[in-house]
Design a protein around this motif. Sequence first.
Motif, PDB file in Angstrom:
ATOM      1  N   GLU A   1     -44.547  32.955  25.171  1.00 17.05           N
ATOM      2  CA  GLU A   1     -43.314  33.658  24.829  1.00 17.05           C
ATOM      3  C   GLU A   1     -42.790  34.560  25.954  1.00 17.05           C
ATOM      4  OE1 GLU A   1     -42.621  36.743  21.458  1.00 17.05           O
ATOM      5  OE2 GLU A   1     -42.838  34.748  20.581  1.00 17.05           O
ATOM      6  N   HIS A   2     -43.688  35.164  26.715  1.00 14.67           N
ATOM      7  CA  HIS A   2     -43.264  36.100  27.766  1.00 14.67           C
ATOM      8  C   HIS A   2     -43.071  35.432  29.128  1.00 14.67           C
ATOM      9  CE1 HIS A   2     -43.621  39.417  25.067  1.00 14.67           C
ATOM     10  NE2 HIS A   2     -44.899  39.186  24.841  1.00 14.67           N
ATOM     11  N   VAL A   3     -43.258  34.115  29.194  1.00 15.94           N
ATOM     12  CA  VAL A   3     -43.098  33.409  30.468  1.00 15.94           C
ATOM     13  C   VAL A   3     -41.611  33.308  30.813  1.00 15.94           C
ATOM     14  CG1 VAL A   3     -43.456  31.217  31.681  1.00 15.94           C
ATOM     15  CG2 VAL A   3     -45.226  32.097  30.157  1.00 15.94           C
ATOM     16  N   ARG A   4     -41.281  33.689  32.040  1.00 16.23           N
ATOM     17  CA  ARG A   4     -39.902  33.621  32.529  1.00 16.23           C
ATOM     18  C   ARG A   4     -39.850  32.601  33.673  1.00 16.23           C
ATOM     19  NH1 ARG A   4     -38.648  35.380  28.419  1.00 16.23           N
ATOM     20  NH2 ARG A   4     -38.329  37.530  27.838  1.00 16.23           N
ATOM     21  N   VAL A   5     -38.732  31.884  33.732  1.00 18.59           N
ATOM     22  CA  VAL A   5     -38.561  30.834  34.737  1.00 18.59           C
ATOM     23  C   VAL A   5     -37.305  31.128  35.558  1.00 18.59           C
ATOM     24  CG1 VAL A   5     -38.217  28.353  35.088  1.00 18.59           C
ATOM     25  CG2 VAL A   5     -39.643  29.152  33.195  1.00 18.59           C
ATOM     26  N   ASP A   6     -37.431  31.082  36.897  1.00 13.75           N
ATOM     27  CA  ASP A   6     -36.278  31.251  37.774  1.00 13.75           C
ATOM     28  C   ASP A   6     -35.609  29.885  37.917  1.00 13.75           C
ATOM     29  OD1 ASP A   6     -36.695  33.977  38.287  1.00 13.75           O
ATOM     30  OD2 ASP A   6     -38.197  33.507  39.803  1.00 13.75           O
ATOM     31  N   ALA A   7     -34.488  29.710  37.238  1.00 21.13           N
ATOM     32  CA  ALA A   7     -33.787  28.425  37.272  1.00 21.13           C
ATOM     33  C   ALA A   7     -32.288  28.663  37.181  1.00 21.13           C
ATOM     34  CB  ALA A   7     -34.249  27.552  36.114  1.00 21.13           C
ATOM     35  N   TYR A   8     -31.537  27.803  37.849  1.00 15.12           N
ATOM     36  CA  TYR A   8     -30.072  27.861  37.804  1.00 15.12           C
ATOM     37  C   TYR A   8     -29.544  29.225  38.249  1.00 15.12           C
ATOM     38  CZ  TYR A   8     -31.301  23.949  34.791  1.00 15.12           C
ATOM     39  OH  TYR A   8     -31.869  22.810  34.275  1.00 15.12           O
ATOM     40  N   GLY A   9     -30.217  29.841  39.205  1.00 15.92           N
ATOM     41  CA  GLY A   9     -29.749  31.108  39.766  1.00 15.92           C
ATOM     42  C   GLY A   9     -29.992  32.320  38.882  1.00 15.92           C
ATOM     43  N   THR A  10     -30.801  32.176  37.832  1.00 16.72           N
ATOM     44  CA  THR A  10     -31.098  33.303  36.946  1.00 16.72           C
ATOM     45  C   THR A  10     -32.519  33.170  36.400  1.00 16.72           C
ATOM     46  OG1 THR A  10     -30.320  34.548  35.035  1.00 16.72           O
ATOM     47  CG2 THR A  10     -30.110  32.172  34.899  1.00 16.72           C
ATOM     48  N   THR A  11     -32.989  34.196  35.710  1.00 15.67           N
ATOM     49  CA  THR A  11     -34.321  34.149  35.104  1.00 15.67           C
ATOM     50  C   THR A  11     -34.156  33.932  33.606  1.00 15.67           C
ATOM     51  OG1 THR A  11     -35.126  35.672  36.778  1.00 15.67           O
ATOM     52  CG2 THR A  11     -36.473  35.425  34.819  1.00 15.67           C
ATOM     53  N   LEU A  12     -34.776  32.854  33.121  1.00 15.88           N
ATOM     54  CA  LEU A  12     -34.635  32.471  31.713  1.00 15.88           C
ATOM     55  C   LEU A  12     -36.001  32.413  31.028  1.00 15.88           C
ATOM     56  CD1 LEU A  12     -32.262  29.446  32.377  1.00 15.88           C
ATOM     57  CD2 LEU A  12     -31.598  31.581  31.289  1.00 15.88           C
ATOM     58  N   PRO A  13     -36.032  32.635  29.710  1.00 15.90           N
ATOM     59  CA  PRO A  13     -37.284  32.440  28.975  1.00 15.90           C
ATOM     60  C   PRO A  13     -37.656  30.955  29.001  1.00 15.90           C
ATOM     61  CG  PRO A  13     -35.672  33.627  27.646  1.00 15.90           C
ATOM     62  CD  PRO A  13     -34.971  33.144  28.871  1.00 15.90           C
TER      63      PRO A  13
END
Length: 185
Positions: A38-50
């Motif tokens: 749940e707390h994992v964040r991914v740097d994708a598409y120029g932003t940080t998303l859950p």
Amino acid sequence: MIQETLREAEERMKKAVEATQHEFSLIRTGRANPAILEHVRVDAYGTTLPLNQVASISVPEPRQLLITPFDRNILPQIEKGILKSDVGITPTNDGSALRLNIPPLNEERRKELIKQVHQKAEQGRASIRTVRHEAIKKLQTAKKASEISENEEKRAEEQVQKLVDKYTAEIDHLMKVKEAELMEV
């Protein structure tokens, strides 16, 4: 006024129990549970998303999580996000998805996790005590302003204490259930 104070206190105590239950769900047991990501964040598409906004998470086996990205091009970013998080499991990349194999818990790790469970339970109980303190303060203020009598104040305080006992027992029950889950081999 008394009923409103009691209703508000009960509502906040329920929320404290729900928050504690949620915290317990984030503690990793030997079983695969998507909530640990749940707390994992991914740097994708120029932003940080859950993680759950860029991939689906499934449980194909009791000790394995399968993370399938909606867009294969961001698989490396998802892998980095998992490695940076505090999950403590290295994902296996098969080119189209990531697999997290959840290792069985050893005795030392179980004891650490049980300590965490006790800490989270104590935080929940502390929240409930804070709600009690605030509710009793409101009742005392109302008595000083002559809005309620001394007897009404005492009865209301007893009702607040009954709510505290009820919701504290609920947290204790959730804690015992989580402990049993962690001790399962």
